[in-house]
Design an enzyme around this catalytic site. Structure first.
Site, PDB file in Angstrom:
ATOM      1  N   THR A   1      -2.583  -6.314   9.010  1.00 51.34           N
ATOM      2  CA  THR A   1      -2.960  -5.128   9.233  1.00 51.34           C
ATOM      3  C   THR A   1      -4.599  -4.687   9.654  1.00 51.34           C
ATOM      4  O   THR A   1      -5.394  -4.302   8.768  1.00 51.34           O
ATOM      5  CB  THR A   1      -2.709  -4.119   7.945  1.00 51.34           C
ATOM      6  OG1 THR A   1      -1.172  -4.329   7.671  1.00 51.34           O
ATOM      7  CG2 THR A   1      -2.851  -2.538   8.213  1.00 51.34           C
TER       8      THR A   1
ATOM      9  N   SER B   1       4.687   1.939   7.043  1.00 50.87           N
ATOM     10  CA  SER B   1       5.217   3.039   6.495  1.00 50.87           C
ATOM     11  C   SER B   1       5.999   3.887   7.216  1.00 50.87           C
ATOM     12  O   SER B   1       7.087   4.659   6.675  1.00 50.87           O
ATOM     13  CB  SER B   1       3.919   3.748   6.016  1.00 50.87           C
ATOM     14  OG  SER B   1       2.918   3.999   7.051  1.00 50.87           O
TER      15      SER B   1
ATOM     16  N   ASP C   1       1.596   0.523  12.545  1.00 52.21           N
ATOM     17  CA  ASP C   1       2.887   1.046  13.436  1.00 52.21           C
ATOM     18  C   ASP C   1       2.692   1.570  14.630  1.00 52.21           C
ATOM     19  O   ASP C   1       3.562   1.341  15.463  1.00 52.21           O
ATOM     20  CB  ASP C   1       3.458   2.119  12.480  1.00 52.21           C
ATOM     21  CG  ASP C   1       3.472   1.852  11.082  1.00 52.21           C
ATOM     22  OD1 ASP C   1       3.460   0.613  10.559  1.00 52.21           O
ATOM     23  OD2 ASP C   1       3.539   2.989  10.096  1.00 52.21           O
ATOM     24  N   GLU C   2       1.465   1.887  14.901  1.00 52.31           N
ATOM     25  CA  GLU C   2       1.059   2.398  16.242  1.00 52.31           C
ATOM     26  C   GLU C   2       0.971   1.622  17.006  1.00 52.31           C
ATOM     27  O   GLU C   2       0.534   1.796  18.282  1.00 52.31           O
ATOM     28  CB  GLU C   2      -0.115   3.513  16.060  1.00 52.31           C
ATOM     29  CG  GLU C   2      -1.347   2.949  15.502  1.00 52.31           C
ATOM     30  CD  GLU C   2      -1.391   2.872  13.816  1.00 52.31           C
ATOM     31  OE1 GLU C   2      -0.109   2.905  13.309  1.00 52.31           O
ATOM     32  OE2 GLU C   2      -2.409   2.584  13.401  1.00 52.31           O
TER      33      GLU C   2
ATOM     34  N   TYR D   1      -1.412 -10.725   2.838  1.00 51.11           N
ATOM     35  CA  TYR D   1      -1.439  -9.440   3.336  1.00 51.11           C
ATOM     36  C   TYR D   1      -3.147  -8.987   3.470  1.00 51.11           C
ATOM     37  O   TYR D   1      -3.817  -9.022   2.921  1.00 51.11           O
ATOM     38  CB  TYR D   1      -1.021  -8.340   2.159  1.00 51.11           C
ATOM     39  CG  TYR D   1      -0.958  -6.858   2.714  1.00 51.11           C
ATOM     40  CD1 TYR D   1      -1.219  -6.456   3.804  1.00 51.11           C
ATOM     41  CD2 TYR D   1      -0.840  -5.960   1.579  1.00 51.11           C
ATOM     42  CE1 TYR D   1      -1.150  -5.090   4.061  1.00 51.11           C
ATOM     43  CE2 TYR D   1      -0.751  -4.725   1.820  1.00 51.11           C
ATOM     44  CZ  TYR D   1      -1.102  -4.250   2.995  1.00 51.11           C
ATOM     45  OH  TYR D   1      -1.019  -2.743   3.475  1.00 51.11           O
TER      46      TYR D   1
ATOM     47  N   LYS E   1       0.560 -10.563   6.971  1.00 54.28           N
ATOM     48  CA  LYS E   1       0.970  -9.400   7.478  1.00 54.28           C
ATOM     49  C   LYS E   1      -0.511  -8.809   7.942  1.00 54.28           C
ATOM     50  O   LYS E   1      -1.365  -8.442   7.132  1.00 54.28           O
ATOM     51  CB  LYS E   1       1.388  -8.501   6.314  1.00 54.28           C
ATOM     52  CG  LYS E   1       1.459  -6.922   6.690  1.00 54.28           C
ATOM     53  CD  LYS E   1       1.950  -6.305   5.305  1.00 54.28           C
ATOM     54  CE  LYS E   1       2.098  -4.951   5.217  1.00 54.28           C
ATOM     55  NZ  LYS E   1       1.304  -4.058   6.027  1.00 54.28           N
TER      56      LYS E   1
ATOM     57  N   GLY F   1       1.058  -4.897  10.953  1.00 52.35           N
ATOM     58  CA  GLY F   1       0.827  -3.749  10.003  1.00 52.35           C
ATOM     59  C   GLY F   1       0.716  -2.465  10.806  1.00 52.35           C
ATOM     60  O   GLY F   1       1.385  -1.614  10.310  1.00 52.35           O
TER      61      GLY F   1
ATOM     62  N   SER G   1       0.790  -1.049  -0.052  1.00 55.88           N
ATOM     63  CA  SER G   1      -0.214  -0.109   0.083  1.00 55.88           C
ATOM     64  C   SER G   1       0.713   1.336   0.033  1.00 55.88           C
ATOM     65  O   SER G   1       0.628   2.139  -0.805  1.00 55.88           O
ATOM     66  CB  SER G   1      -0.867   0.202   1.188  1.00 55.88           C
ATOM     67  OG  SER G   1      -1.545  -1.105   1.525  1.00 55.88           O
ATOM     68  N   THR G   2       1.856   1.188   1.177  1.00 62.81           N
ATOM     69  CA  THR G   2       2.663   2.383   1.090  1.00 62.81           C
ATOM     70  C   THR G   2       3.508   2.639  -0.364  1.00 62.81           C
ATOM     71  O   THR G   2       3.911   3.707  -0.642  1.00 62.81           O
ATOM     72  CB  THR G   2       3.613   2.143   2.339  1.00 62.81           C
ATOM     73  OG1 THR G   2       2.910   1.984   3.529  1.00 62.81           O
ATOM     74  CG2 THR G   2       4.406   3.361   2.450  1.00 62.81           C
TER      75      THR G   2
END
Ligand code: MN9
Length: 300
Positions: free
Chosen positions: A168, A210, A193-194, A138, A166, A191, A48-49
């Site tokens: 997310t 990302s 990041d936070e 994904y 993965k 997935g 995606s990124t």
């Protein structure tokens, strides 16, 4: 298949484009060198990124070839092949990744049409048969229109080459339930990041995202501190990552991540239409002020 080798922190590598929407080879090479220099364990390209879904098959191959030259043998490279409109295109990208001797491939499920599970199964089966490379699912239901249930994912586990996911999404019960149902036959990457640190506690082997392009040091520190038992340090770093993500999503879109890299002296180029190609100058200026307050030490 050697699942263990895949652990660690990966950047979902950004793809720099020029004003005409063409891949900027020089900027891409510079970005890859920056990421490898920071000690990342791998690159996840054309996701995606990386705007993989926003490129044609030839462009996606071009990115894979440039990444091969810069990164193969130095860090792991996973090539995302999904969203390329049909199974034949995705298979072509798998074969290409295999020819380049990259480490693994990944794909979102087929998108847009209301597919039956059998269609989705056949899609992944076709990708698995196109090469010997390990294959990751994904899983990003917010963008692919609905989640595959864990029962369906376990069904997909019958496909030999699939070694993991993965993940997310923000539902950690579903993540751990899946890993337990797969009885350690799959590995998972986080997935969001936070939420890397809590995902580690639920059993992921690493993260792909990302923000890893921009502040790789902090993700590596979360990973190292977690495994070294320094939970306080891990939490501190996660909080900084969360502050960064919160700022980035306020400005929005992949262009925000490219802008943040420019604060570190890395030119990650423009995005490709129909995505917004760059933030307005005014936003760049205000974002920079906020970024410098957060990360005075992560400027260069
Ligand atoms: O999967 C990325 N998700 C998307 C990886 O691109 C949709 C994440 O890295 C997010 O960009 C990040 C911010 O929400 O967690």
């Amino acid at each position: 298949m050697m699942k263990e080798n895949f652990s660690g922190v990966y950047a979902a590598l950004l793809t720099p484009f020029d004003e005409r929407g063409r891949i900027s080879e020089k900027k891409l090479r510079g970005l890859i060198r920056f990421e490898i220099g920071k000690g990342l364990n791998g690159l996840y390209i054309c996701g995606s990124t990386g705007e993989g879904i926003n490129m044609n098959v030839d462009e996606r191959k071009e990115v894979a070839e440039i990444v091969t030259e810069e990164a193969r043998g130095k860090v792991k490279v996973i090539v995302h092949v999904g969203g390329s409109t049909n199974t034949a295109n995705a298979m072509e990208l798998v074969k290409h990744a295999s020819k380049l001797k990259l480490d693994a491939v990944a794909s979102i499920p087929p998108i847009y049409y209301p597919f039956r599970f059998a269609d989705i199964f056949n899609y992944y089966q076709a990708l698995a048969e196109a090469s010997d490379l390990p294959l990751f699912i994904y899983y990003i239901p917010q963008l692919t229109g609905g989640a595959l249930s864990n029962d369906k994912l376990v069904e997909l586990g019958k496909i030999q080459n699939i070694i993991g996911i993965k993940y997310t999404a923000h539902d950690f019960f579903t993540l751990q339930d899946l890993l337990l149902k797969m009885d350690n036959r799959w590995i998972a990457f986080s997935g969001p990041d936070e939420m890397f640190l809590p995902a580690l506690t639920m059993g992921v082997v690493g993260s792909i995202g990302s923000t890893q392009n921009v502040i790789p040091e902090l993700f590596l520190e979360i990973y190292k501190s977690f495994h070294g038992g320094d939970m306080h340090r891990a939490m501190q770093c996660q909080q900084l990552v969360t502050r960064a993500v919160s700022l980035l999503i306020q400005y929005g879109g992949i262009a925000a991540w490219k802008t943040a890299l420019s604060f570190r002296g890395i030119d990650a180029g423009l995005c490709k239409p129909p995505l917004r190609i760059a933030l307005p100058d005014q936003d760049k200026a205000t974002m920079k002020k906020q970024w410098l307050k957060l990360f005075p030490e992560h400027v260069k």
